[in-house]
Design a protein around this motif. Structure first.
Motif, PDB file in Angstrom:
ATOM      1  N   GLY A  38      64.199  64.323  59.395  1.00 31.40           N
ATOM      2  CA  GLY A  38      64.922  64.961  58.309  1.00 31.40           C
ATOM      3  C   GLY A  38      64.580  64.519  56.908  1.00 31.40           C
ATOM      4  O   GLY A  38      65.183  65.002  55.950  1.00 31.40           O
ATOM      5  N   TYR A  39      63.612  63.631  56.733  1.00 30.44           N
ATOM      6  CA  TYR A  39      63.320  63.112  55.398  1.00 30.44           C
ATOM      7  C   TYR A  39      62.239  63.887  54.646  1.00 30.44           C
ATOM      8  O   TYR A  39      62.045  63.674  53.454  1.00 30.44           O
ATOM      9  N   LEU A  40      61.532  64.750  55.317  1.00 36.57           N
ATOM     10  CA  LEU A  40      60.647  65.718  54.672  1.00 36.57           C
ATOM     11  C   LEU A  40      61.152  67.096  55.069  1.00 36.57           C
ATOM     12  O   LEU A  40      61.837  67.239  56.086  1.00 36.57           O
ATOM     13  N   PRO A  41      60.843  68.119  54.292  1.00 38.76           N
ATOM     14  CA  PRO A  41      61.364  69.461  54.600  1.00 38.76           C
ATOM     15  C   PRO A  41      61.104  69.869  56.051  1.00 38.76           C
ATOM     16  O   PRO A  41      60.047  69.592  56.607  1.00 38.76           O
TER      17      PRO A  41
ATOM     18  N   LYS B  52      54.904  63.450  50.622  1.00 39.14           N
ATOM     19  CA  LYS B  52      54.248  62.960  51.831  1.00 39.14           C
ATOM     20  C   LYS B  52      53.252  61.862  51.473  1.00 39.14           C
ATOM     21  O   LYS B  52      53.222  60.807  52.115  1.00 39.14           O
ATOM     22  N   ASP B  53      52.429  62.072  50.459  1.00 41.61           N
ATOM     23  CA  ASP B  53      51.430  61.075  50.072  1.00 41.61           C
ATOM     24  C   ASP B  53      52.071  59.761  49.638  1.00 41.61           C
ATOM     25  O   ASP B  53      51.574  58.681  49.966  1.00 41.61           O
ATOM     26  N   GLU B  54      53.180  59.835  48.933  1.00 47.84           N
ATOM     27  CA  GLU B  54      53.887  58.617  48.523  1.00 47.84           C
ATOM     28  C   GLU B  54      54.471  57.885  49.727  1.00 47.84           C
ATOM     29  O   GLU B  54      54.426  56.659  49.807  1.00 47.84           O
ATOM     30  N   TRP B  55      55.009  58.651  50.684  1.00 50.58           N
ATOM     31  CA  TRP B  55      55.536  58.041  51.908  1.00 50.58           C
ATOM     32  C   TRP B  55      54.417  57.327  52.660  1.00 50.58           C
ATOM     33  O   TRP B  55      54.596  56.204  53.141  1.00 50.58           O
TER      34      TRP B  55
ATOM     35  N   TRP C 283      66.431  51.432  54.030  1.00 44.87           N
ATOM     36  CA  TRP C 283      65.142  51.321  53.337  1.00 44.87           C
ATOM     37  C   TRP C 283      64.535  52.709  53.122  1.00 44.87           C
ATOM     38  O   TRP C 283      64.061  53.025  52.034  1.00 44.87           O
ATOM     39  N   ILE C 284      64.583  53.527  54.160  1.00 47.42           N
ATOM     40  CA  ILE C 284      64.059  54.897  54.030  1.00 47.42           C
ATOM     41  C   ILE C 284      64.877  55.646  52.987  1.00 47.42           C
ATOM     42  O   ILE C 284      64.310  56.301  52.098  1.00 47.42           O
ATOM     43  N   GLU C 285      66.189  55.555  53.080  1.00 48.47           N
ATOM     44  CA  GLU C 285      67.052  56.283  52.149  1.00 48.47           C
ATOM     45  C   GLU C 285      66.892  55.798  50.707  1.00 48.47           C
ATOM     46  O   GLU C 285      66.972  56.597  49.769  1.00 48.47           O
ATOM     47  N   LEU C 286      66.649  54.510  50.509  1.00 47.69           N
ATOM     48  CA  LEU C 286      66.423  53.986  49.157  1.00 47.69           C
ATOM     49  C   LEU C 286      65.155  54.562  48.534  1.00 47.69           C
ATOM     50  O   LEU C 286      65.054  54.676  47.318  1.00 47.69           O
ATOM     51  N   ASN C 287      64.193  54.903  49.378  1.00 49.43           N
ATOM     52  CA  ASN C 287      62.930  55.453  48.888  1.00 49.43           C
ATOM     53  C   ASN C 287      62.911  56.979  48.852  1.00 49.43           C
ATOM     54  O   ASN C 287      61.993  57.566  48.295  1.00 49.43           O
TER      55      ASN C 287
END
Length: 180
Positions: free
Chosen positions: A154-157, A127-130, A118-122
């Motif tokens: 690891g999903y944000l810089p 950051k605001d969208e997350w 689910w995380i990878e699909l998005n």
């Protein structure tokens, strides 16, 4: 090369240094690991990260190894047990959020195969969208909690300084797992 400023003077056996060198920013493999990190980040709200790192093993035991299905099925007696456990953060909102969020992850697993998928699909999102995405489903997830959760997995810089020796290790691990 120099370490990130916040840990450059810490001894190698310090909990922050260990977390920095081996966990912070590195991608996680399993849904249970992701759930653990989310619960820890939620519990850090209003407290120091040091408090969470020192209590990390206690959290692991108290929440049955962060087994999502087990936590999702906790009855009221388990909530009360957690709220009386001096080894963790005894905050009713945070305990209730952990149980609620475990149920959300079970739903995501049914819909997408896993929380990680689910995380990878998005991914990638800002950051605001997350934050907006997480707030639709999860409890106790503000901007800073989601920012730290996604940076630490690891999903944000990565927040590591580019000249920190861990920076390249994190970037390689992200590339190896297909997170760009």
């Amino acid at each position: 090369m120099s370490y990130c400023k916040f840990c450059q003077d810490l001894p190698e056996d310090n909990v922050h240094r260990y977390y920095h060198d081996f966990q912070y920013g590195f991608p996680l493999e399993t849904d249970n690991e992701l759930f653990e990190r989310l619960v820890l980040e939620i519990n850090q709200a209003g407290l120091s990260w040091n408090t969470i790192l020192v209590k990390k093993d206690n959290f692991f035991k108290a929440f049955d190894g962060f087994d999502i299905a087990t936590v999702a099925s906790y009855p009221e007696a388990e909530r009360e047990r957690l709220l009386s456990d001096k080894g963790i953060i005894r905050n009713k909102l945070k305990v209730n959020a952990a149980i609620h969020n475990a149920n959300v992850i079970l739903d995501l697993q049914k819909e997408h195969g896993s929380f990680k998928k689910w995380i990878e699909l998005n991914h990638p999102l800002t950051k605001d969208e997350w934050v907006k995405l997480f707030k639709k489903r999860f409890k106790f997830v503000g901007g800073e909690i989601i920012n730290e959760f996604l940076q630490s997995t690891g999903y944000l810089p990565t927040p590591h300084d580019p000249d920190c020796p861990i920076y390249e290790k994190v970037e390689k691990a992200k590339k190896d797992m297909g997170i760009y």
